[in-house]
Design a protein around this motif. Structure first.
Motif, PDB file in Angstrom:
ATOM      1  N   PHE A 264      69.878 -54.552 -36.300  1.00 53.39           N
ATOM      2  CA  PHE A 264      70.190 -53.790 -37.498  1.00 53.39           C
ATOM      3  C   PHE A 264      69.978 -54.676 -38.718  1.00 53.39           C
ATOM      4  CE2 PHE A 264      74.352 -55.516 -36.238  1.00 53.39           C
ATOM      5  CZ  PHE A 264      74.840 -56.020 -37.427  1.00 53.39           C
ATOM      6  N   ALA A 265      69.400 -54.085 -39.738  1.00 58.26           N
ATOM      7  CA  ALA A 265      69.082 -54.821 -40.957  1.00 58.26           C
ATOM      8  C   ALA A 265      70.108 -54.501 -42.023  1.00 58.26           C
ATOM      9  CB  ALA A 265      67.687 -54.439 -41.439  1.00 58.26           C
ATOM     10  N   SER A 266      70.317 -55.450 -42.897  1.00 61.83           N
ATOM     11  CA  SER A 266      71.280 -55.201 -43.959  1.00 61.83           C
ATOM     12  C   SER A 266      71.001 -56.114 -45.132  1.00 61.83           C
ATOM     13  CB  SER A 266      72.702 -55.445 -43.455  1.00 61.83           C
ATOM     14  OG  SER A 266      73.633 -55.261 -44.487  1.00 61.83           O
TER      15      SER A 266
ATOM     16  N   GLN B 136      74.794 -60.971 -32.006  1.00 64.99           N
ATOM     17  CA  GLN B 136      74.344 -62.356 -32.042  1.00 64.99           C
ATOM     18  C   GLN B 136      73.253 -62.531 -33.090  1.00 64.99           C
ATOM     19  OE1 GLN B 136      73.135 -62.377 -27.908  1.00 64.99           O
ATOM     20  NE2 GLN B 136      70.982 -62.426 -28.499  1.00 64.99           N
ATOM     21  N   SER B 137      73.083 -63.772 -33.522  1.00 65.12           N
ATOM     22  CA  SER B 137      72.032 -64.080 -34.479  1.00 65.12           C
ATOM     23  C   SER B 137      70.676 -63.877 -33.814  1.00 65.12           C
ATOM     24  CB  SER B 137      72.180 -65.519 -34.990  1.00 65.12           C
ATOM     25  OG  SER B 137      72.271 -66.433 -33.909  1.00 65.12           O
ATOM     26  N   THR B 138      69.668 -63.532 -34.597  1.00 61.16           N
ATOM     27  CA  THR B 138      68.372 -63.177 -34.026  1.00 61.16           C
ATOM     28  C   THR B 138      67.664 -64.360 -33.386  1.00 61.16           C
ATOM     29  OG1 THR B 138      67.401 -63.462 -36.213  1.00 61.16           O
ATOM     30  CG2 THR B 138      67.972 -61.223 -35.545  1.00 61.16           C
ATOM     31  N   ASN B 139      67.991 -65.579 -33.778  1.00 58.80           N
ATOM     32  CA  ASN B 139      67.365 -66.750 -33.188  1.00 58.80           C
ATOM     33  C   ASN B 139      68.220 -67.346 -32.072  1.00 58.80           C
ATOM     34  OD1 ASN B 139      69.387 -67.501 -34.923  1.00 58.80           O
ATOM     35  ND2 ASN B 139      68.246 -69.159 -35.909  1.00 58.80           N
ATOM     36  N   PHE B 140      69.137 -66.538 -31.524  1.00 59.04           N
ATOM     37  CA  PHE B 140      69.981 -66.982 -30.422  1.00 59.04           C
ATOM     38  C   PHE B 140      69.105 -67.239 -29.197  1.00 59.04           C
ATOM     39  CE2 PHE B 140      73.381 -66.536 -27.247  1.00 59.04           C
ATOM     40  CZ  PHE B 140      74.378 -67.273 -27.861  1.00 59.04           C
ATOM     41  N   PRO B 141      69.428 -68.228 -28.360  1.00 56.63           N
ATOM     42  CA  PRO B 141      68.583 -68.568 -27.211  1.00 56.63           C
ATOM     43  C   PRO B 141      68.266 -67.353 -26.329  1.00 56.63           C
ATOM     44  CG  PRO B 141      70.263 -70.242 -27.518  1.00 56.63           C
ATOM     45  CD  PRO B 141      70.579 -69.141 -28.493  1.00 56.63           C
ATOM     46  N   LYS B 142      66.983 -67.104 -26.090  1.00 54.63           N
ATOM     47  CA  LYS B 142      66.566 -65.899 -25.385  1.00 54.63           C
ATOM     48  C   LYS B 142      67.007 -65.877 -23.933  1.00 54.63           C
ATOM     49  CE  LYS B 142      62.556 -64.808 -28.277  1.00 54.63           C
ATOM     50  NZ  LYS B 142      61.087 -64.597 -28.325  1.00 54.63           N
ATOM     51  N   ASP B 143      67.054 -67.048 -23.281  1.00 56.66           N
ATOM     52  CA  ASP B 143      67.472 -67.047 -21.882  1.00 56.66           C
ATOM     53  C   ASP B 143      68.929 -66.622 -21.741  1.00 56.66           C
ATOM     54  OD1 ASP B 143      68.218 -69.346 -23.203  1.00 56.66           O
ATOM     55  OD2 ASP B 143      67.712 -70.714 -21.563  1.00 56.66           O
TER      56      ASP B 143
ATOM     57  N   LEU C 211      68.744 -59.909 -40.189  1.00 49.73           N
ATOM     58  CA  LEU C 211      68.699 -59.087 -38.991  1.00 49.73           C
ATOM     59  C   LEU C 211      69.706 -59.642 -38.004  1.00 49.73           C
ATOM     60  CD1 LEU C 211      64.902 -58.533 -38.296  1.00 49.73           C
ATOM     61  CD2 LEU C 211      66.559 -56.764 -38.804  1.00 49.73           C
ATOM     62  N   VAL C 212      70.408 -58.779 -37.320  1.00 51.48           N
ATOM     63  CA  VAL C 212      71.372 -59.190 -36.305  1.00 51.48           C
ATOM     64  C   VAL C 212      71.067 -58.450 -35.025  1.00 51.48           C
ATOM     65  CG1 VAL C 212      73.797 -59.200 -35.642  1.00 51.48           C
ATOM     66  CG2 VAL C 212      73.162 -59.694 -37.994  1.00 51.48           C
ATOM     67  N   GLN C 213      71.101 -59.172 -33.908  1.00 51.60           N
ATOM     68  CA  GLN C 213      70.914 -58.546 -32.611  1.00 51.60           C
ATOM     69  C   GLN C 213      72.230 -57.954 -32.121  1.00 51.60           C
ATOM     70  OE1 GLN C 213      69.121 -61.639 -30.227  1.00 51.60           O
ATOM     71  NE2 GLN C 213      67.560 -60.231 -29.533  1.00 51.60           N
ATOM     72  N   HIS C 214      72.148 -56.779 -31.533  1.00 50.96           N
ATOM     73  CA  HIS C 214      73.328 -56.106 -31.004  1.00 50.96           C
ATOM     74  C   HIS C 214      73.035 -55.632 -29.591  1.00 50.96           C
ATOM     75  CE1 HIS C 214      76.356 -52.526 -31.281  1.00 50.96           C
ATOM     76  NE2 HIS C 214      76.859 -53.553 -30.613  1.00 50.96           N
TER      77      HIS C 214
ATOM     78  N   PHE D 222      83.055 -70.511 -44.719  1.00 48.81           N
ATOM     79  CA  PHE D 222      81.769 -71.211 -44.665  1.00 48.81           C
ATOM     80  C   PHE D 222      81.022 -70.930 -43.358  1.00 48.81           C
ATOM     81  CE2 PHE D 222      79.529 -75.481 -45.633  1.00 48.81           C
ATOM     82  CZ  PHE D 222      78.579 -74.812 -46.394  1.00 48.81           C
ATOM     83  N   VAL D 223      80.940 -69.655 -42.970  1.00 46.74           N
ATOM     84  CA  VAL D 223      80.167 -69.245 -41.797  1.00 46.74           C
ATOM     85  C   VAL D 223      79.074 -68.287 -42.266  1.00 46.74           C
ATOM     86  CG1 VAL D 223      82.122 -69.521 -40.231  1.00 46.74           C
ATOM     87  CG2 VAL D 223      81.661 -67.275 -41.252  1.00 46.74           C
ATOM     88  N   PRO D 224      78.032 -68.049 -41.456  1.00 46.15           N
ATOM     89  CA  PRO D 224      76.926 -67.182 -41.881  1.00 46.15           C
ATOM     90  C   PRO D 224      77.400 -65.776 -42.241  1.00 46.15           C
ATOM     91  CG  PRO D 224      76.311 -68.426 -39.938  1.00 46.15           C
ATOM     92  CD  PRO D 224      77.776 -68.658 -40.134  1.00 46.15           C
ATOM     93  N   GLN D 225      76.827 -65.228 -43.304  1.00 51.11           N
ATOM     94  CA  GLN D 225      77.194 -63.885 -43.719  1.00 51.11           C
ATOM     95  C   GLN D 225      76.874 -62.854 -42.638  1.00 51.11           C
ATOM     96  OE1 GLN D 225      78.900 -63.038 -46.413  1.00 51.11           O
ATOM     97  NE2 GLN D 225      78.944 -60.922 -45.683  1.00 51.11           N
ATOM     98  N   GLN D 226      75.813 -63.108 -41.855  1.00 48.33           N
ATOM     99  CA  GLN D 226      75.488 -62.202 -40.751  1.00 48.33           C
ATOM    100  C   GLN D 226      76.659 -62.092 -39.773  1.00 48.33           C
ATOM    101  OE1 GLN D 226      73.727 -64.879 -41.809  1.00 48.33           O
ATOM    102  NE2 GLN D 226      71.560 -64.695 -41.250  1.00 48.33           N
TER     103      GLN D 226
END
Length: 309
Positions: free
Chosen positions: A41-43, A154-161, A29-32, A113-117
């Protein structure tokens, strides 16, 4: 384009491991953030390949100048390849796991060598012919892509603040100038004319951000070394180029390089640091800047002539 390459002393990459990972299927899942809302969005996709270059929409390339010291040899090799192809390198960013990404021209990118997301987010921007402004990693490996001035993936576990502040900026339709993270969990966002949000950053840095804002100068970006030293690159305004402020113990070799660039009337585009404080610095020299301005003027003149016909 001219490349001045320092000594390469560290290899981060396990090529056998990388090749194996390139064939994995990834669910994510990726945040947009777009138009004032946060979407997911899921993929499910098969990695395009860890060592890859993605093309870009047509754009004229401008010559940049690059200093590098102690960065992965694969990054140096790709820099040379892109310069030989007359591509303009906008940014180099190093991930905490030893991977890296290079952004060139408007939306071309090379990654290793970076995340596929992250790769899929960059590919989506490329297909939409958007402009990739910046890629940023947190010390723990979360990531963010800023595009078209204030759009965000951004990644879904990106800092919420940080996400909440970026959402506010997006709703106001302001430009995100810079996002940076300290190695100790602090962060800073520069947006608009010189607005800023921050948490747990050095007081000296906070004071300097305030001073630059009061002087009505525009901060272009901020970056941190792996041990917490920092640098601010800002626009002096009135065609006077860029300036810099840095922390007391900022690497002397980088300072010497910056002073040389400014003495030659150059302008710094970006600086990036690896986990072991190797670094890459991209800048324009005075001739490049002049040629760019002249070409933009010629292009505008031709367009105005076309409108009058």
């Amino acid at each position: 384009m001219v490349i001045l390459t320092g000594i390469i002393t560290n290899e981060y990459l396990n090529l056998a491991s990388i090749y194996k990972q390139s064939n994995m299927v990834t669910n994510f899942l990726v945040q947009h953030i777009s138009k004032g809302t946060v979407r997911f969005f899921a993929s499910t996709s098969i990695a395009i390949g860890i060592l890859s270059t993605i093309g870009l929409s047509s754009s004229r390339a401008w010559a940049d100048y690059i200093y590098t010291t102690d960065i992965p040899s694969l990054a140096t090799s790709e820099i040379k390849t892109l310069t030989q192809q007359n591509k303009t390198i906008k940014e180099i960013v190093f991930a905490p796991n030893g991977g890296f990404a290079i952004v060139y021209n408007n939306n071309g990118f090379y990654y290793n060598f970076v995340p596929q997301q992250l790769v899929n987010a960059l590919t989506a921007i490329n297909k939409q012919r958007g402009i990739i402004n910046s890629i940023v990693f947190t010390p723990s490996g979360q990531w963010i892509v800023i595009y078209d001035n204030n759009g965000v993936y951004q990644s879904t576990n990106f800092p919420k603040d940080v996400t909440n502040k970026l959402l506010q900026i997006n709703k106001q339709k302001l430009t995100i100038n810079s996002v940076a993270f300290t190695p100790y969990g602090g962060w800073v966002i520069i947006y608009g004319g010189n607005g800023s949000y921050s948490s747990n950053i050095p007081q000296a840095l906070s004071n300097k951000i305030t001073d630059i804002s009061k002087a009505k100068k525009t901060i272009k970006y901020i970056t941190f070394t792996n041990n917490g030293e920092w640098i601010i690159i800002y626009d002096k305004g009135n065609s006077n180029g860029s300036g810099a402020f840095w922390s007391k113990n900022f690497p002397q070799q980088v300072i010497t390089t910056i002073n040389k660039i400014y003495a030659d009337s150059g302008q710094i585009t970006t600086i990036a640091f690896t986990l072991n404080n190797g670094w890459a610095l991209i800048y324009d020299n005075a001739t490049t800047i002049l040629n760019r301005l002249q070409a933009e003027y010629i292009g505008l003149s031709n367009y105005l002539y076309y409108l009058r016909q």
